[in-house]
Design a protein around this motif. Structure first.
Motif, PDB file in Angstrom:
ATOM      1  N   ILE A  89      85.651 118.833-108.787  1.00 23.61           N
ATOM      2  CA  ILE A  89      84.249 118.420-108.675  1.00 23.61           C
ATOM      3  C   ILE A  89      84.153 116.897-108.729  1.00 23.61           C
ATOM      4  O   ILE A  89      83.466 116.277-107.919  1.00 23.61           O
ATOM      5  N   ILE A  94      81.721 124.356-107.157  1.00 24.64           N
ATOM      6  CA  ILE A  94      81.305 123.132-106.475  1.00 24.64           C
ATOM      7  C   ILE A  94      79.901 123.282-105.889  1.00 24.64           C
ATOM      8  O   ILE A  94      79.046 122.415-106.036  1.00 24.64           O
ATOM      9  N   GLU A  95      79.666 124.437-105.290  1.00 27.45           N
ATOM     10  CA  GLU A  95      78.363 124.718-104.679  1.00 27.45           C
ATOM     11  C   GLU A  95      77.251 124.686-105.737  1.00 27.45           C
ATOM     12  O   GLU A  95      76.195 124.060-105.540  1.00 27.45           O
ATOM     13  N   LYS A 147      84.968 115.050-105.568  1.00 28.48           N
ATOM     14  CA  LYS A 147      84.014 115.168-104.460  1.00 28.48           C
ATOM     15  C   LYS A 147      82.916 114.110-104.530  1.00 28.48           C
ATOM     16  O   LYS A 147      82.125 113.981-103.598  1.00 28.48           O
ATOM     17  N   ASN A 148      82.799 113.440-105.666  1.00 24.34           N
ATOM     18  CA  ASN A 148      81.733 112.452-105.853  1.00 24.34           C
ATOM     19  C   ASN A 148      80.354 112.979-105.472  1.00 24.34           C
ATOM     20  O   ASN A 148      79.584 112.315-104.784  1.00 24.34           O
ATOM     21  N   ILE A 149      80.054 114.170-105.917  1.00 22.97           N
ATOM     22  CA  ILE A 149      78.767 114.792-105.608  1.00 22.97           C
ATOM     23  C   ILE A 149      77.642 114.002-106.271  1.00 22.97           C
ATOM     24  O   ILE A 149      77.565 113.957-107.495  1.00 22.97           O
ATOM     25  N   ASP A 150      76.784 113.411-105.448  1.00 23.48           N
ATOM     26  CA  ASP A 150      75.638 112.652-105.978  1.00 23.48           C
ATOM     27  C   ASP A 150      75.990 111.896-107.255  1.00 23.48           C
ATOM     28  O   ASP A 150      75.258 111.940-108.240  1.00 23.48           O
ATOM     29  N   LYS A 184      70.927 118.140-107.976  1.00 22.73           N
ATOM     30  CA  LYS A 184      69.732 117.638-107.284  1.00 22.73           C
ATOM     31  C   LYS A 184      68.502 117.651-108.186  1.00 22.73           C
ATOM     32  O   LYS A 184      67.478 117.056-107.858  1.00 22.73           O
ATOM     33  N   THR A 241      76.606 121.209-107.145  1.00 19.88           N
ATOM     34  CA  THR A 241      75.911 120.412-106.134  1.00 19.88           C
ATOM     35  C   THR A 241      74.415 120.715-106.148  1.00 19.88           C
ATOM     36  O   THR A 241      73.584 119.803-106.093  1.00 19.88           O
ATOM     37  N   GLU A 242      74.066 121.991-106.233  1.00 21.42           N
ATOM     38  CA  GLU A 242      72.652 122.400-106.293  1.00 21.42           C
ATOM     39  C   GLU A 242      71.977 121.840-107.541  1.00 21.42           C
ATOM     40  O   GLU A 242      70.885 121.269-107.475  1.00 21.42           O
TER      41      GLU A 242
END
Ligand SMILES: *Cc1c(COP(=O)(O)O)cnc(C)c1O
Length: 233
Positions: free
Chosen positions: A187, A143-144, A190-193, A151, A147-148
Motif C-alpha cells: 500500500i 489496496i482497493e 502505491k502512494n495512494i493519495d 478519499k 484507496t476508497e
C-alpha cells in the motif's frame, strides 16, 4: 487466583524487548496495549499504577463508562467490532479505532469526525486467514479498500490490524503476520493519495512474540496481563 498485574506487565514487556533484539528492532517502536475488556476498573488501576497508559476495549458501552471513570491521561483504543450506530459515542474520545472493517463503517466515522471537527486515527482490519467467524476485509481487497477510505475527510489511516487464528503454536501464525506486513508495504509503495501507514496492530497473548518478530508496532495483550476472562459474570 491472585493476579499480579504489575509483574505480568513487566514480563510481557521483557518478552517484547527480547523479540525486538532477536529481530533487529527497537523496543521503542512497539506499543503494548493492555486489553481490559470485561475487567473491573480496579484491575485497570493496578495496571495504571504500574505505568500502563494504553488500554484496549471491545464494547462501546463498557469503553465509554471506563473513559468517564478512569484517569484522563489514559489513551483508549477501540479494538472490537464496531456497529455504525455506535460510532457517535466514541469518535473524539478514543486515540485509535483498530477495527474498521468496511467502507460503510469508515464513512460513518468520517461523518462523525467532520461533525466534531476532529481527525480520527483508524486502522483497517484484515481477516488474514479468511476465518468465517471474524470481521475484516481480505488481503486481496486491501489496496482497493484503503484507496476508497482514503478519499473520506476527517480520517487518518494509520495502518492495518488483524486478529490471527487461535492456535496452540504461534509459529502457525507467522505467515499471516508476514502477509499483513507485506500488504502494508504494498500500500505504501502505491502512494495512494499520500497515504503512508506505519502502524501494524497484530499479536495477542498467544502470539504477540511472533508478531513482534514480524514487525508488529502495536500488540494487544489481555490474558497475559489481567488473567483469563469470565464472560458470564
Ligand atoms: C480480546 C482481544 C485481544 C486480547 O486477547 P488475549 O488473548 O486475551 O491477549 C486482542 N485483540 C482483540 C481484537 C481482542 O478482541
Amino acid at each position: 487466583m491472585e493476579t499480579n498485574i504489575a509483574l505480568n506487565i513487566e514480563n510481557v514487556k521483557k518478552n517484547i524487548e527480547q523479540a525486538c533484539l532477536r529481530s533487529g528492532r527497537n523496543p521503542k517502536d512497539v506499543t503494548l496495549i493492555a486489553v481490559s475488556k470485561t475487567k473491573p476498573n480496579e484491575m485497570l488501576m493496578d495496571a495504571y499504577n504500574a505505568g500502563m497508559r494504553t488500554f484496549g476495549e471491545n464494547y462501546v458501552q463498557e469503553l465509554v463508562s471506563k473513559i468517564d471513570t478512569l484517569p484522563d491521561d489514559i489513551e483508549w483504543h477501540m479494538i472490537g467490532h464496531l456497529q455504525t450506530n455506535k460510532v457517535k459515542y466514541i469518535v473524539g474520545k478514543v486515540a485509535m479505532i483498530h477495527s474498521v472493517d468496511s467502507v460503510k463503517l469508515a464513512r460513518e466515522i468520517s461523518k462523525e469526525a467532520v461533525k466534531r471537527n476532529v481527525t480520527a486515527d483508524i486502522l483497517i482490519e484484515v481477516n488474514v486467514a479468511l476465518e468465517e467467524n471474524k470481521f475484516g476485509i481480505t488481503l486481496e481487497n486491501g489496496i482497493e479498500t484503503v484507496t476508497e477510505i482514503a478519499k473520506l475527510p476527517g480520517l487518518n489511516i494509520r495502518g492495518l490490524m488483524t486478529s490471527a487464528p487461535y492456535v496452540s503454536n504461534p509459529e502457525d501464525n507467522r505467515k499471516y503476520f508476514r502477509d499483513l506486513k507485506q500488504l502494508c508495504v504494498d500500500i505504501n509503495s502505491k502512494n495512494i493519495d499520500n497515504i503512508h501507514m506505519d502502524v501494524l496492530s497484530m499479536g495477542m497473548t498467544n502470539d504477540y512474540i511472533t508478531a513482534v518478530e514480524e514487525g508488529a508496532t502495536m500488540v494487544r495483550v489481555g490474558t497475559a496481563i489481567f488473567g483469563a476472562r469470565n464472560y458470564n459474570k
